[in-house]
Design a protein around this motif. Structure first.
Motif, PDB file in Angstrom:
ATOM      1  N   ASP A 169       7.355  74.730  51.811  1.00 57.63           N
ATOM      2  CA  ASP A 169       7.656  73.506  52.343  1.00 57.63           C
ATOM      3  C   ASP A 169       6.639  72.538  52.837  1.00 57.63           C
ATOM      4  N   ASP A 170       5.949  73.482  53.632  1.00 62.65           N
ATOM      5  CA  ASP A 170       4.440  72.831  54.415  1.00 62.65           C
ATOM      6  C   ASP A 170       3.627  72.265  53.410  1.00 62.65           C
ATOM      7  N   ILE A 171       3.515  73.064  52.333  1.00 65.73           N
ATOM      8  CA  ILE A 171       2.410  72.788  51.327  1.00 65.73           C
ATOM      9  C   ILE A 171       2.799  71.427  50.408  1.00 65.73           C
ATOM     10  N   ALA A 172       4.203  71.598  49.967  1.00 65.72           N
ATOM     11  CA  ALA A 172       4.626  70.464  49.329  1.00 65.72           C
ATOM     12  C   ALA A 172       4.693  69.192  50.163  1.00 65.72           C
ATOM     13  N   GLU A 173       5.038  69.374  51.108  1.00 59.65           N
ATOM     14  CA  GLU A 173       5.038  68.206  52.104  1.00 59.65           C
ATOM     15  C   GLU A 173       3.529  67.439  52.239  1.00 59.65           C
ATOM     16  N   THR A 174       2.347  68.557  52.115  1.00 58.25           N
ATOM     17  CA  THR A 174       1.138  68.084  52.288  1.00 58.25           C
ATOM     18  C   THR A 174       0.624  67.208  51.108  1.00 58.25           C
ATOM     19  N   VAL A 175       1.105  67.825  50.073  1.00 56.74           N
ATOM     20  CA  VAL A 175       0.671  67.228  48.575  1.00 56.74           C
ATOM     21  C   VAL A 175       1.357  65.747  48.650  1.00 56.74           C
ATOM     22  N   LEU A 176       2.460  65.524  49.029  1.00 59.82           N
ATOM     23  CA  LEU A 176       2.928  64.331  49.216  1.00 59.82           C
ATOM     24  C   LEU A 176       2.135  63.278  50.152  1.00 59.82           C
ATOM     25  N   MET A 177       2.048  64.006  51.307  1.00 54.69           N
ATOM     26  CA  MET A 177       1.392  63.200  52.225  1.00 54.69           C
ATOM     27  C   MET A 177       0.058  62.675  51.820  1.00 54.69           C
ATOM     28  N   ASN A 178      -0.693  63.600  51.231  1.00 60.17           N
ATOM     29  CA  ASN A 178      -2.180  63.103  51.046  1.00 60.17           C
ATOM     30  C   ASN A 178      -2.075  62.119  49.649  1.00 60.17           C
ATOM     31  N   ILE A 179      -1.091  62.262  48.789  1.00 60.81           N
ATOM     32  CA  ILE A 179      -1.032  61.242  47.776  1.00 60.81           C
ATOM     33  C   ILE A 179      -0.605  60.044  48.602  1.00 60.81           C
ATOM     34  N   MET A 180       0.313  60.018  49.318  1.00 61.98           N
ATOM     35  CA  MET A 180       0.459  58.718  49.994  1.00 61.98           C
ATOM     36  C   MET A 180      -0.515  58.152  51.017  1.00 61.98           C
ATOM     37  N   ARG A 181      -1.373  58.796  51.517  1.00 63.67           N
ATOM     38  CA  ARG A 181      -2.546  58.298  52.415  1.00 63.67           C
ATOM     39  C   ARG A 181      -3.760  58.200  51.806  1.00 63.67           C
ATOM     40  N   GLY A 182      -3.661  58.734  50.510  1.00 65.18           N
ATOM     41  CA  GLY A 182      -4.986  58.519  49.780  1.00 65.18           C
ATOM     42  C   GLY A 182      -6.039  59.306  49.917  1.00 65.18           C
ATOM     43  N   ASP A 183      -5.786  60.687  50.514  1.00 66.04           N
ATOM     44  CA  ASP A 183      -6.745  61.688  51.095  1.00 66.04           C
ATOM     45  C   ASP A 183      -7.133  62.729  50.060  1.00 66.04           C
ATOM     46  N   ILE A 184      -7.849  62.128  49.288  1.00 64.92           N
ATOM     47  CA  ILE A 184      -8.425  62.634  47.905  1.00 64.92           C
ATOM     48  C   ILE A 184      -8.868  64.358  48.253  1.00 64.92           C
TER      49      ILE A 184
END
Lengths: 461, 328
Positions: free
Chosen positions: B171-186
């Motif tokens: 859950d933590d990792i999936a959430e991080t994937v979404l977060m990083n896409i949304m904030r553009g943290d390549i």
């Protein structure tokens, strides 16, 4: 673990800008619309939208993108997908006013037509909800909308045509076949029994057999795309245009990622299929801008046939992204920008195989990955052979990750019914493979059940 | 109605519906699949070599408690040959961390593993209670997160381990994937799905629970009667990652495989070469020598702010820098 990177825990709400002051562009007229903190007058807004539209389309018109852009000439016709939604109606108007009328600046510049013929394709979804009258009325509204654009030719197709061999062949399809698959087994073995020949019945049986609402929406989207590409090929089009706005593209990308389609993020933005380039010229224009363009241009927008009763991943993503678009518009554009910076992992992993359903590339090793991270049977085979591969006589072997998940992932509340699991496959899905003591002994049930897992514990006898 | 039999062994009565697959299974089969999947993850990623000294980041919460227990079980069952340690960080939050550390101390006895506790006070000269006094509750999680990451590395170096295991779950990792896409943290998007991360000067970190659902961790702890601490931090009762977490939970309710599907997506793509080439090069912090992309590492720039009595400003500056580098 939740506060590991807490700097991003809360997003800062963007300040609301009042529509005041003069236009940022001409600096003379009164501002009428605020786009991402910049105020535009009506005239400058239109030229801004047209500029973004042309920037999103013209670099892709010529077959050789490196050739001079002073002369735009496509290698085939143009097919435009018309759903009846705001984006596709605005796109049709932009195409018509920019390239098909002599009065437009580009029309004057390019005396010769860029595309010999322009088609609009409407896919009728009334078979999805046969009981809803408004679904049937949309076709009539689209017909009347077309009257406004005399130089374009309209083609209508029905969604159930994906199961209609006669229609598929009559519109230029070849290698059509009929096969069926059993959804009971997660490997999706082909079934020898063909159910019926009626396309509507096959289509409705297909949808009703799918495990989740998410699968239904994904399948409808996949069928629409297949019909559009098929008809674009039949009309000898070199370009297929979609009216996807920036906001809708963000929905599509997050939806794609959420359904395991990370390998196809590039295809979700642009792809070439059967030599047809699929382009979204409004991908830099937000839903709000598209809506203002349509409103100020006096366009008659019939509205899309969007099923309202489904609540799958796409609908949730849509609600989420449109919510973000209202308060955090830069987050929505960040999604598309981020996805434009990634690509499918190392091309060496690509097997020369296309997904039998969506025709996008299949990533290698999906079966083994799925079986390793979620054990579904307690057999010796799995323990001894972690590099499991599904049987080649099963459809599962020939599907990409999202398509396989669409057909096999169960819902949390309902497990898949034991009957009603054999369904016909769309006509292009042929059987021949395409190339390409630490523990307490007390009864845990007597301990209080954590709320998070309550619904997963089965009642005692 | 006859009781449902376990869909895996077909012998025993099913007692739970597995969140990950939706299958109805018995308790023994649940233990089997839970532990075997973690073992598969470890083997596939070749996480360990015999004789490795491994520290388990232990907070006393459900994830790290289950991790310590499962690692002990697997180490014995499959003869990994690991020397397992518990490593805890005391952030200095009275009424929260002192209680959870008591749980870790009990785990030390139960699992017979050496325990090392390091405090922010001894590492940075600041406890979280004092930081909150200065910066307030709004930005305190930024300090805690940055300091904890370095503290774990320093603690691991202190006890001479080669490898740190953390309890990050699917859950933590999936959430991080979404977060990083949304904030553009390549940069983070490219590495957030890696099971192991290691900088040039840092100790290897791994996430053996990468594919384990949070619900299954709770379920495992519940059935095994594991002793864990379940209270939220008093300074961040809502320190979930806002929008992404809520959205992810909605997706999971719609289709339970969504969590694993998002991780699969994150693993399937990578940052384009031309984008990587433009990324800022990694250097070392001038003050403490820790890896950093600026002159001062994040922890040191936060500490500098605290020492000047301008802790809150340091967070805002850091965010602005982040935004600028994102734009670049």
């Amino acid at each position: 673990m939740s506060c590991e990177d807490p700097s991003s825990a809360r997003m800062i709400r963007s300040p609301k800008h009042l529509q005041k002051g003069t236009c940022i562009k001409c600096k003379t007229s009164k501002g009428k619309i605020t786009i991402r903190h910049a105020v535009y007058c009506k005239e400058c807004f239109f030229s801004f939208i047209r500029l973004k539209f042309r920037r999103g389309l013209e670099p892709y018109i010529n077959a050789d993108p490196l050739s001079s852009r002073t002369k735009l000439k496509a290698s085939g016709n143009l097919t435009l997908a018309l759903s009846g939604g705001m984006g596709s109606v605005a796109l049709l108007d932009l195409i018509y006013s920019t390239y098909l009328t002599d009065t437009s600046p580009v029309g004057r510049m390019h005396r010769q037509k860029i595309w010999p013929q322009v088609y609009i394709v409407f896919v009728d979804l009334s078979a999805v909800y046969p009981e809803k009258d408004e679904m049937r009325d949309l076709g009539t509204q689209i017909q009347s909308l077309k009257q406004r654009y005399p130089e374009v030719e309209m083609i209508s197709a029905r969604i159930e045509s994906v199961f209609d061999r006669d229609w598929w062949t009559s519109t230029g399809g070849s290698n059509v076949d009929s096969s069926s698959v059993d959804l009971k087994d997660s490997d999706l073995p082909f079934s020898s029994s063909l159910l019926h020949d009626d396309p509507v019945a096959s289509f409705q049986k297909y949808l009703s057999s799918l495990p989740t609402s998410t699968s239904i929406t994904a399948s409808i989207d996949l069928f629409i795309r297949a019909i559009l590409v098929h008809l674009a090929s039949w009309t000898r089009s070199s370009h297929l245009l979609m009216g996807t706005s920036l906001t809708s593209l963000s929905v599509g990308l997050i939806n794609c990622v959420s359904q395991g389609g990370g390998y196809h993020v590039h295809e979700e933005q642009e792809e070439v299929l059967d030599g047809i380039r699929i382009i979204r010229p409004l991908r830099d224009t937000s839903a709000k801008e598209v809506a203002y363009y349509a409103w100020w241009s006096g366009l008659d927008v019939p509205g899309r046939q969007r099923p309202t009763t489904l609540s799958g991943i796409k609908e949730q993503t849509r609600a989420f992204i449109f919510g973000l678009d209202r308060h955090y518009p830069s987050t929505v554009s960040a999604i598309t920008k981020t996805c434009a910076k990634v690509e499918a992992k190392s091309s060496s992993e690509i097997v020369a195989q296309q997904c039998r359903l969506c025709r996008r590339p299949i990533q290698d090793g999906i079966d083994a990955w799925k079986h390793r991270i979620a054990i579904r049977e307690r057999s010796a085979t799995l323990e001894e052979n972690p590099h499991f591969e599904a049987s080649s006589s099963s459809l599962g072997r020939h599907l990409c990750y999202p398509c396989h998940t669409t057909l096999s992932s169960p819902n949390s509340r309902t497990s898949m019914a034991t009957s009603n699991t054999i369904l016909n496959l769309p006509v292009w899905t042929s059987l021949t493979p395409r190339s390409s003591s630490l523990v307490s002994n007390s009864d845990p049930i007597s301990a209080p059940i954590p709320q998070a897992i309550e619904e997963f514990l089965l009642p005692a006898e | 109605m006859p009781p449902k039999l376990c869909q895996l062994c077909n012998e025993t009565r099913a007692v739970l519906k597995r969140p990950k697959t939706g299958q109805h299974i018995c308790r023994e089969c649940f233990y089997y699949v839970f532990e075997t999947e973690i073992h598969n993850t470890i083997m596939e990623a070749k996480l360990f070599s015999p004789g490795d000294r491994v520290a388990i980041g232990a907070s006393g919460g459900k994830d790290s408690t289950v991790l310590a227990y499962v690692m002990k079980v697997l180490n014995e069952r499959y003869n990994y040959g690991l020397d397992l340690h518990l490593l805890s960080i005391d952030e200095g939050i009275r009424g929260y961390r002192d209680d959870s550390l008591e749980t870790v101390k009990r785990n030390q006895q139960q699992y017979d593993m050496p325990l090392k506790i390091l405090s922010y006070e001894e590492l940075y000269g600041w406890s979280m209670d004092r930081i909150v006094e200065q910066v307030g509750r709004k930005n305190n999680c930024t300090f805690c997160g940055v300091f904890r990451r370095q503290a774990l590395d320093r603690g691991a170096a202190n006890i001479g381990v080669d490898h740190i295991l953390t309890g990050h779950n699917a859950d933590d990792i999936a959430e991080t994937v979404l977060m990083n896409i949304m904030r553009g943290d390549i940069a983070r998007l490219g590495r957030c799905t890696l099971i192991t991360t290691q900088g040039e000067d840092t100790i290897k970190r791994s996430k053996p629970f990468k594919y384990v659902y949070e619900k299954e961790i709770v379920m495992y702890a519940y059935f095994k009667k594991l002793d864990y601490f379940s209270t939220e931090c008093i300074y961040s009762p809502d320190a979930y990652r806002g929008h992404a977490r809520t959205f992810l939970k909605d997706l999971e309710a719609s289709r339970p495989s969504a969590i694993i599907d998002i991780i699969h997506s994150g693993e399937a793509f990578e940052v384009r070469q031309e984008v990587k080439a433009k990324a800022k090069a990694q250097t070392t912090c001038k003050r403490c020598g820790y890896m950093s992309s600026n002159e001062l590492c994040k922890a040191c720039s936060l500490l500098e702010g605290l020492e000047r009595g301008m802790g809150g400003l340091a967070v805002v500056r850091g965010r602005c820098r982040g935004l600028e580098s994102g734009r670049r």
